[in-house]
Scaffold this motif. Structure first.
Motif, PDB file in Angstrom:
ATOM      1  N   UNK A   4       0.536  -0.896   0.113  1.00  0.00           N
ATOM      2  CA  UNK A   4       0.113   0.023   0.153  1.00  0.00           C
ATOM      3  C   UNK A   4       0.547   1.036  -0.360  1.00  0.00           C
ATOM      4  N   UNK A   5       1.961   1.429   0.375  1.00  0.00           N
ATOM      5  CA  UNK A   5       2.985   2.859   1.006  1.00  0.00           C
ATOM      6  C   UNK A   5       4.219   2.989   0.421  1.00  0.00           C
ATOM      7  N   UNK A   6       4.709   1.570  -0.418  1.00  0.00           N
ATOM      8  CA  UNK A   6       6.544   1.751  -1.035  1.00  0.00           C
ATOM      9  C   UNK A   6       6.194   2.381  -1.457  1.00  0.00           C
ATOM     10  N   UNK A   7       5.934   2.512  -2.458  1.00  0.00           N
ATOM     11  CA  UNK A   7       5.823   3.263  -3.579  1.00  0.00           C
ATOM     12  C   UNK A   7       5.828   4.834  -3.744  1.00  0.00           C
ATOM     13  N   UNK A   8       4.685   5.282  -2.637  1.00  0.00           N
ATOM     14  CA  UNK A   8       4.645   7.055  -2.315  1.00  0.00           C
ATOM     15  C   UNK A   8       5.577   6.940  -1.695  1.00  0.00           C
ATOM     16  N   UNK A   9       5.657   6.112  -0.632  1.00  0.00           N
ATOM     17  CA  UNK A   9       7.120   6.672   0.006  1.00  0.00           C
ATOM     18  C   UNK A   9       8.591   7.121  -0.338  1.00  0.00           C
ATOM     19  N   UNK A  10       8.656   5.372  -1.404  1.00  0.00           N
ATOM     20  CA  UNK A  10       9.661   6.075  -1.923  1.00  0.00           C
ATOM     21  C   UNK A  10      10.189   7.582  -3.252  1.00  0.00           C
ATOM     22  N   UNK A  11       8.676   7.240  -3.508  1.00  0.00           N
ATOM     23  CA  UNK A  11       8.664   8.598  -4.294  1.00  0.00           C
ATOM     24  C   UNK A  11       9.337  10.347  -3.524  1.00  0.00           C
ATOM     25  N   UNK A  12       9.028  10.057  -2.154  1.00  0.00           N
ATOM     26  CA  UNK A  12       9.684  11.152  -1.752  1.00  0.00           C
ATOM     27  C   UNK A  12      11.250  10.735  -0.727  1.00  0.00           C
ATOM     28  N   UNK A  13      11.789   9.360  -1.075  1.00  0.00           N
ATOM     29  CA  UNK A  13      12.869   9.639  -0.645  1.00  0.00           C
ATOM     30  C   UNK A  13      12.682   8.230   0.416  1.00  0.00           C
TER      31      UNK A  13
END
Length: 291
Positions: free
Chosen positions: A97-106
């Motif tokens: 659910x969250x890893x891709x969005x977190x990765x976008x913000x480093x």
């Protein structure tokens, strides 16, 4: 940051967690990292988390509500192994659910979990759950797990705790381990949550939140520091270049030929001669035609 330690003993379980979180020296907060899943008389489970706080809170909420394909939940699984699998599945679900969005913000997907307890019909068990959702279990050779800032508090546990250690001694050791961490790392802080579980109780046996005013913790901090200093001062200083067998505290003996690794002198420098003085830019003679 954080520091948490869980111990699996013959007599039961000990869990200790600090409550400090920070994203910089001026962004310090207090959040509880120890959660209990308890149905008295049937099961008692504890989860402690380290890593990204939002991920930790999401995993904890997901564990509470998780229903497996077979319909099992943390409240209905027959043993602690299946409970640990639910925790692992919850970690994977939050990752999806969250890893891709977190990765976008480093931001890395970062969580580690100590999970343990007892379900009616089996012994106490303790697990370490990784960010990928996989896990390992504590056994006789390794009766404890640490997460977070583990290095400062590890030596005392390695020297003291075995499966035969009593619950009170294990709790004392855990607190000394925490005190060592508090003194060495400002990212770990009070208050602390200490939970002691007696094997077969199937309910929380003893629990306390410890702040800077706690009488026993202050006694422990003061007496441990004083006794460490006393032990240190009671150890003999080393003796250098003594004959072998002269005394027990010989650090180097006359038959040793230890030598440090030395860098060679620069070319043109004579051994024992002082180095030539360096000339600053201001001391250099002016170049003709320049001002």
């Amino acid at each position: 940051m954080t520091y948490c330690v869980g111990m699996r003993l013959d007599a039961g379980l000990v869990f200790l967690a600090d409550s400090r979180t920070n994203a910089g020296v001026d962004q310090v907060g207090t959040f509880r990292k120890l959660s209990v899943f308890e149905n008295p008389g049937d099961r008692m489970m504890v989860m402690m988390t380290a890593g990204n706080l939002s991920i930790s809170q999401a995993v904890r909420q997901t564990v509470s509500a998780w229903v497996s394909e077979s319909g099992a939940t943390i409240w209905t699984v027959p043993d602690m192994y299946e409970a640990a699998r639910i925790v692992g599945e919850a970690v994977r679900a939050v990752y999806r659910q969250e890893s891709a969005r977190l990765a976008e913000h480093g931001v890395d997907f970062n969580i580690s979990i100590v999970f343990g307890g007892q379900i009616r019909g089996e012994r106490c068990r303790l697990f370490y759950v990784y960010s990928a959702g996989n896990f390992i279990e504590s056994h006789e050779e390794n009766p404890y797990f640490q997460i977070g800032e583990a290095k400062y508090g590890k030596p005392i546990i390695d020297r003291v705790v075995t499966p035969r250690t009593s619950l009170d001694d294990a709790a004392k050791c855990a607190l000394i381990s925490m005190d060592s961490t508090l003194r060495s790392n400002i990212s770990v802080g009070l208050p602390l949550d200490l939970l002691v579980y007696e094997d077969g109780s199937l309910a929380v046996t003893r629990f306390v939140t410890i702040d800077e005013h706690n009488q026993y913790f202050q006694l422990l901090r003061n007496s441990w520091g004083q006794q460490l200093k006393t032990v240190f001062e009671g150890i003999a200083a080393p003796v250098w270049d003594a004959a072998p067998g002269t005394t027990d505290n010989v650090l180097s003996s006359t038959n040793m030929h230890s030598r440090p690794v030395r860098a060679p002198l620069p070319e043109g420098m004579t051994a024992g001669a002082p180095p030539a003085p360096l000339q600053s830019v201001a001391q250099q003679p002016p170049v003709p035609g320049q001002h």
